[in-house]
Design a protein around this motif. Structure first.
Motif, PDB file in Angstrom:
ATOM      1  N   PRO A   3      75.700 -18.440   1.010  1.00  0.00           N
ATOM      2  CA  PRO A   3      76.537 -19.014   2.072  1.00  0.00           C
ATOM      3  C   PRO A   3      76.842 -20.492   1.889  1.00  0.00           C
ATOM      4  CG  PRO A   3      74.274 -18.800   2.837  1.00  0.00           C
ATOM      5  CD  PRO A   3      74.322 -18.167   1.473  1.00  0.00           C
ATOM      6  N   ASP A   4      76.022 -21.202   1.116  1.00  0.00           N
ATOM      7  CA  ASP A   4      76.235 -22.632   0.951  1.00  0.00           C
ATOM      8  C   ASP A   4      75.693 -23.085  -0.402  1.00  0.00           C
ATOM      9  OD1 ASP A   4      73.336 -23.174   1.239  1.00  0.00           O
ATOM     10  OD2 ASP A   4      73.676 -22.685   3.346  1.00  0.00           O
TER      11      ASP A   4
ATOM     12  N   ARG B 160      73.419 -25.284  -1.178  1.00  0.00           N
ATOM     13  CA  ARG B 160      71.968 -25.413  -1.266  1.00  0.00           C
ATOM     14  C   ARG B 160      71.337 -24.074  -1.674  1.00  0.00           C
ATOM     15  NH1 ARG B 160      68.045 -28.661   1.309  1.00  0.00           N
ATOM     16  NH2 ARG B 160      69.674 -29.648   2.561  1.00  0.00           N
ATOM     17  N   THR B 161      71.762 -23.007  -1.016  1.00  0.00           N
ATOM     18  CA  THR B 161      71.228 -21.682  -1.328  1.00  0.00           C
ATOM     19  C   THR B 161      71.618 -21.247  -2.737  1.00  0.00           C
ATOM     20  OG1 THR B 161      71.457 -21.112   1.017  1.00  0.00           O
ATOM     21  CG2 THR B 161      71.100 -19.298  -0.515  1.00  0.00           C
ATOM     22  N   LEU B 162      72.858 -21.537  -3.121  1.00  0.00           N
ATOM     23  CA  LEU B 162      73.342 -21.153  -4.445  1.00  0.00           C
ATOM     24  C   LEU B 162      72.601 -21.906  -5.548  1.00  0.00           C
ATOM     25  CD1 LEU B 162      75.374 -19.372  -5.915  1.00  0.00           C
ATOM     26  CD2 LEU B 162      77.074 -21.208  -5.676  1.00  0.00           C
ATOM     27  N   ALA B 163      72.377 -23.210  -5.345  1.00  0.00           N
ATOM     28  CA  ALA B 163      71.638 -24.006  -6.332  1.00  0.00           C
ATOM     29  C   ALA B 163      70.212 -23.509  -6.474  1.00  0.00           C
ATOM     30  CB  ALA B 163      71.646 -25.480  -5.919  1.00  0.00           C
ATOM     31  N   LEU B 164      69.579 -23.175  -5.349  1.00  0.00           N
ATOM     32  CA  LEU B 164      68.206 -22.679  -5.385  1.00  0.00           C
ATOM     33  C   LEU B 164      68.127 -21.333  -6.098  1.00  0.00           C
ATOM     34  CD1 LEU B 164      65.256 -23.002  -4.607  1.00  0.00           C
ATOM     35  CD2 LEU B 164      65.789 -21.973  -2.385  1.00  0.00           C
ATOM     36  N   ALA B 165      69.114 -20.462  -5.869  1.00  0.00           N
ATOM     37  CA  ALA B 165      69.127 -19.153  -6.529  1.00  0.00           C
ATOM     38  C   ALA B 165      69.264 -19.313  -8.043  1.00  0.00           C
ATOM     39  CB  ALA B 165      70.273 -18.306  -5.982  1.00  0.00           C
ATOM     40  N   ALA B 166      70.122 -20.237  -8.487  1.00  0.00           N
ATOM     41  CA  ALA B 166      70.297 -20.473  -9.921  1.00  0.00           C
ATOM     42  C   ALA B 166      69.042 -21.094 -10.527  1.00  0.00           C
ATOM     43  CB  ALA B 166      71.500 -21.383 -10.152  1.00  0.00           C
ATOM     44  N   GLU B 167      68.450 -22.031  -9.818  1.00  0.00           N
ATOM     45  CA  GLU B 167      67.214 -22.656 -10.295  1.00  0.00           C
ATOM     46  C   GLU B 167      66.088 -21.630 -10.402  1.00  0.00           C
ATOM     47  OE1 GLU B 167      63.901 -25.709  -8.508  1.00  0.00           O
ATOM     48  OE2 GLU B 167      66.004 -26.140  -8.059  1.00  0.00           O
ATOM     49  N   THR B 168      65.979 -20.774  -9.411  1.00  0.00           N
ATOM     50  CA  THR B 168      64.948 -19.738  -9.419  1.00  0.00           C
ATOM     51  C   THR B 168      65.149 -18.784 -10.585  1.00  0.00           C
ATOM     52  OG1 THR B 168      64.725 -19.857  -7.016  1.00  0.00           O
ATOM     53  CG2 THR B 168      63.906 -17.865  -8.085  1.00  0.00           C
ATOM     54  N   ALA B 169      66.397 -18.459 -10.897  1.00  0.00           N
ATOM     55  CA  ALA B 169      66.689 -17.552 -12.005  1.00  0.00           C
ATOM     56  C   ALA B 169      66.235 -18.148 -13.336  1.00  0.00           C
ATOM     57  CB  ALA B 169      68.181 -17.246 -12.055  1.00  0.00           C
ATOM     58  N   THR B 170      66.505 -19.436 -13.559  1.00  0.00           N
ATOM     59  CA  THR B 170      66.102 -20.043 -14.831  1.00  0.00           C
ATOM     60  C   THR B 170      64.598 -20.275 -14.881  1.00  0.00           C
ATOM     61  OG1 THR B 170      66.596 -22.257 -13.970  1.00  0.00           O
ATOM     62  CG2 THR B 170      68.334 -21.134 -15.197  1.00  0.00           C
ATOM     63  N   ASN B 171      63.981 -20.604 -13.750  1.00  0.00           N
ATOM     64  CA  ASN B 171      62.523 -20.735 -13.720  1.00  0.00           C
ATOM     65  C   ASN B 171      61.844 -19.400 -13.968  1.00  0.00           C
ATOM     66  OD1 ASN B 171      61.816 -23.459 -13.328  1.00  0.00           O
ATOM     67  ND2 ASN B 171      62.417 -23.366 -11.182  1.00  0.00           N
ATOM     68  N   GLY B 172      62.458 -18.315 -13.431  1.00  0.00           N
ATOM     69  CA  GLY B 172      61.915 -16.989 -13.661  1.00  0.00           C
ATOM     70  C   GLY B 172      61.979 -16.613 -15.113  1.00  0.00           C
ATOM     71  N   ALA B 173      63.054 -17.008 -15.803  1.00  0.00           N
ATOM     72  CA  ALA B 173      63.175 -16.740 -17.232  1.00  0.00           C
ATOM     73  C   ALA B 173      62.095 -17.478 -18.009  1.00  0.00           C
ATOM     74  CB  ALA B 173      64.560 -17.165 -17.730  1.00  0.00           C
ATOM     75  N   ALA B 174      61.778 -18.709 -17.568  1.00  0.00           N
ATOM     76  CA  ALA B 174      60.737 -19.473 -18.245  1.00  0.00           C
ATOM     77  C   ALA B 174      59.383 -18.789 -18.104  1.00  0.00           C
ATOM     78  CB  ALA B 174      60.674 -20.890 -17.671  1.00  0.00           C
ATOM     79  N   THR B 175      59.104 -18.252 -16.921  1.00  0.00           N
ATOM     80  CA  THR B 175      57.844 -17.556 -16.694  1.00  0.00           C
ATOM     81  C   THR B 175      57.737 -16.310 -17.562  1.00  0.00           C
ATOM     82  OG1 THR B 175      57.811 -18.357 -14.420  1.00  0.00           O
ATOM     83  CG2 THR B 175      56.390 -16.493 -14.936  1.00  0.00           C
ATOM     84  N   ASN B 176      58.859 -15.571 -17.675  1.00  0.00           N
ATOM     85  CA  ASN B 176      58.865 -14.373 -18.506  1.00  0.00           C
ATOM     86  C   ASN B 176      58.634 -14.706 -19.964  1.00  0.00           C
ATOM     87  OD1 ASN B 176      59.373 -12.735 -16.311  1.00  0.00           O
ATOM     88  ND2 ASN B 176      61.606 -12.840 -16.545  1.00  0.00           N
ATOM     89  N   GLU B 177      59.221 -15.816 -20.441  1.00  0.00           N
ATOM     90  CA  GLU B 177      59.026 -16.216 -21.831  1.00  0.00           C
ATOM     91  C   GLU B 177      57.575 -16.572 -22.091  1.00  0.00           C
ATOM     92  OE1 GLU B 177      61.859 -19.290 -22.092  1.00  0.00           O
ATOM     93  OE2 GLU B 177      63.475 -17.979 -22.777  1.00  0.00           O
ATOM     94  N   ALA B 178      56.962 -17.250 -21.124  1.00  0.00           N
ATOM     95  CA  ALA B 178      55.566 -17.624 -21.289  1.00  0.00           C
ATOM     96  C   ALA B 178      54.690 -16.383 -21.402  1.00  0.00           C
ATOM     97  CB  ALA B 178      55.113 -18.483 -20.107  1.00  0.00           C
ATOM     98  N   ALA B 179      55.007 -15.366 -20.614  1.00  0.00           N
ATOM     99  CA  ALA B 179      54.226 -14.129 -20.673  1.00  0.00           C
ATOM    100  C   ALA B 179      54.453 -13.402 -21.993  1.00  0.00           C
ATOM    101  CB  ALA B 179      54.620 -13.226 -19.503  1.00  0.00           C
ATOM    102  N   ASP B 180      55.700 -13.433 -22.490  1.00  0.00           N
ATOM    103  CA  ASP B 180      56.027 -12.730 -23.723  1.00  0.00           C
ATOM    104  C   ASP B 180      55.381 -13.370 -24.945  1.00  0.00           C
ATOM    105  OD1 ASP B 180      57.534 -11.001 -22.265  1.00  0.00           O
ATOM    106  OD2 ASP B 180      59.457 -11.956 -22.722  1.00  0.00           O
ATOM    107  N   THR B 181      55.317 -14.723 -24.956  1.00  0.00           N
ATOM    108  CA  THR B 181      54.839 -15.431 -26.144  1.00  0.00           C
ATOM    109  C   THR B 181      53.399 -15.880 -26.039  1.00  0.00           C
ATOM    110  OG1 THR B 181      55.590 -17.575 -25.291  1.00  0.00           O
ATOM    111  CG2 THR B 181      57.174 -16.296 -26.581  1.00  0.00           C
ATOM    112  N   GLY B 182      52.822 -15.782 -24.841  1.00  0.00           N
ATOM    113  CA  GLY B 182      51.436 -16.220 -24.668  1.00  0.00           C
ATOM    114  C   GLY B 182      51.298 -17.710 -24.510  1.00  0.00           C
ATOM    115  N   THR B 183      52.400 -18.433 -24.248  1.00  0.00           N
ATOM    116  CA  THR B 183      52.346 -19.876 -24.050  1.00  0.00           C
ATOM    117  C   THR B 183      52.159 -20.189 -22.582  1.00  0.00           C
ATOM    118  OG1 THR B 183      54.750 -19.943 -23.888  1.00  0.00           O
ATOM    119  CG2 THR B 183      53.788 -20.351 -26.045  1.00  0.00           C
ATOM    120  N   ALA B 184      51.881 -21.454 -22.283  1.00  0.00           N
ATOM    121  CA  ALA B 184      51.653 -21.866 -20.899  1.00  0.00           C
ATOM    122  C   ALA B 184      52.937 -21.785 -20.094  1.00  0.00           C
ATOM    123  CB  ALA B 184      51.108 -23.289 -20.868  1.00  0.00           C
ATOM    124  N   VAL B 185      52.818 -21.448 -18.835  1.00  0.00           N
ATOM    125  CA  VAL B 185      53.976 -21.380 -17.949  1.00  0.00           C
ATOM    126  C   VAL B 185      54.541 -22.780 -17.754  1.00  0.00           C
ATOM    127  CG1 VAL B 185      54.753 -20.806 -15.611  1.00  0.00           C
ATOM    128  CG2 VAL B 185      53.080 -19.346 -16.774  1.00  0.00           C
TER     129      VAL B 185
END
Length: 300
Positions: free
Chosen positions: A246-247, A249-274
Motif C-alpha cells: 500500500p505504501d 515503507r511497506t514495499l521497501a521492507l518487503a524488498a529488504e526482507t526478500a534479500t535478507n532471506g536470500a542471505a540466510t538461505n545462502e548461509a545455510a547452503d554453504t555453512g557460512t555465518a548468517v
C-alpha cells in the motif's frame, strides 16, 4: 557530505587481503582481458544501439557476463527477472562488480551519483547506458529524481537502484531507503529484489570484492583481479507485483526482507555465518574502531 546521506560502518578494515607476489602475473593477464572486453563493448555501443530491443538486451547481457568472467570471477545466477516492461530492480550493494552482475540479469538504466561521470572508462559506460544521475548532496533534488525514475518505468524501462544508499562489505546489509520505491508505486510497476553474494569456490564467503571506505576504484579492481577462485552469486527473488504493497515503507521492507532471506538461505547452503543486521554490524565495527564512510558508488 550532507547529514541526510546514508552511510555504512564498513571500512577497508572489513576487506580481506587476497593479493600476493605470485598473483601479479595472473592479475595482469586478467587486467588485459578486462580492458579488451571493455574497449570492444565501447566501440560497438553505436552499432548495438540501433538493434531491436530483444537483440540489444541479449548482447548486453552477454557482454556483462564476459566482463565478470574476464576478471576471473565465476558467475552463478539463480532465477530470472521479467524480460520486458517497466521494472525496478533493487539489490544489496557490495562492489563495482554489482553493476555488470545486475545487467547480466536484465539490462537497465542505473541510478548513479553524478561524480561517476568523471570516472575513467566507468563514466563513459555508465553515461552510455542511459544512467539517471543524481546530485546526492542536494536534498531538494530528491522529488525530481523520483519523478525521473517513475517516468522511465512508465516508458517500459528497467531501472537499477541500490536502496541501502552505500556499499557494504558483504558481512552485513543496510536498511533499504524508501524514495525509489515511491517511483515504482507512482508508475504502477513491479519491484524485482536481487541478492548479491561473493564467496570462494568451495563455499567460504569473502569480502574481497567489496568497494568500501577509502578504497579507490583501481585498488578494488586490482584486489578482485588478484583473487583466486572468486564466485559471484546472484539470486533473483520472486517479483513483488505492482499493487502488492500500500505504501513505499511497506514495499521497501518487503524488498529488504526478500534479500535478507536470500542471505540466510545462502548461509545455510554453504555453512557460512548468517549475514549480520545493519545495527549489529555497526556496533561490531564501532567496537573495533572502524569509521563510517559512505564513499564509492553510494546511490539513493
Amino acid at each position: 557530505m550532507s547529514a541526510w546521506l546514508p552511510s555504512a560502518p564498513c571500512s577497508r578494515v572489513c576487506v580481506e587481503s587476497v593479493g600476493s607476489p605470485a598473483a601479479v602475473p595472473r592479475a595482469l593477464v586478467r587486467l588485459a582481458a578486462l580492458l579488451a572486453v571493455l574497449v570492444f563493448g565501447i566501440v560497438l555501443i553505436p552499432v548495438v544501439g540501433r538493434l531491436a530491443a530483444v537483440w540489444r538486451d541479449r548482447l548486453t547481457r552477454t557482454w556483462c557476463r564476459t566482463i565478470v568472467r574476464a576478471t576471473g570471477v565465476r558467475l552463478r545466477i539463480t532465477g530470472a527477472a521479467p524480460p520486458g516492461g517497466g521494472l525496478l530492480l533493487v539489490a544489496n550493494h557490495i562492489s563495482w562488480l554489482d553493476i555488470p552482475l545486475l545487467a547480466a540479469v536484465r539490462p537497465a538504466r542505473m541510478l548513479a551519483k553524478a561524480e561517476i561521470r568523471q570516472w575513467p572508462v566507468a563514466g563513459v559506460l555508465t553515461a552510455s547506458s542511459g544512467a539517471l544521475f543524481i546530485q546526492r548532496d542536494r536534498l531538494r533534488a530528491l522529488p525530481r529524481t523520483v519523478e525521473r525514475i517513475a517516468d522511465s518505468l512508465r516508458g517500459g524501462s528497467a531501472v537499477v537502484v541500490f536502496p541501502e544508499g552505500s556499499t557494504w562489505c558483504g558481512r552485513a546489509q543496510g536498511r533499504f531507503r524508501r524514495a525509489a520505491f515511491q517511483a515504482a508505486l507512482d508508475a504502477g510497476v513491479p519491484v524485482q529484489p536481487v541478492h548479491l553474494h561473493y564467496r570462494f569456490d568451495g563455499g567460504a564467503a569473502t569480502t574481497a570484492p567489496a568497494f568500501v571506505g577509502s578504497d579507490s576504484l583501481l585498488t578494488s579492481v586490482w584486489r578482485v583481479l588478484s583473487a583466486r577462485a572468486l564466485v559471484a552469486e546472484v539470486r533473483v527473488e520472486p517479483v513483488l507485483g505492482a499493487g502488492s504493497a500500500p505504501d513505499r515503507r511497506t514495499l521497501a521492507l518487503a524488498a529488504e526482507t526478500a534479500t535478507n532471506g536470500a542471505a540466510t538461505n545462502e548461509a545455510a547452503d554453504t555453512g557460512t555465518a548468517v549475514v549480520e543486521t545493519a545495527d549489529a554490524h555497526r556496533r561490531s565495527t564501532d567496537a573495533h574502531g572502524m569509521s563510517a564512510n559512505p564513499e564509492a558508488y553510494a546511490h539513493l
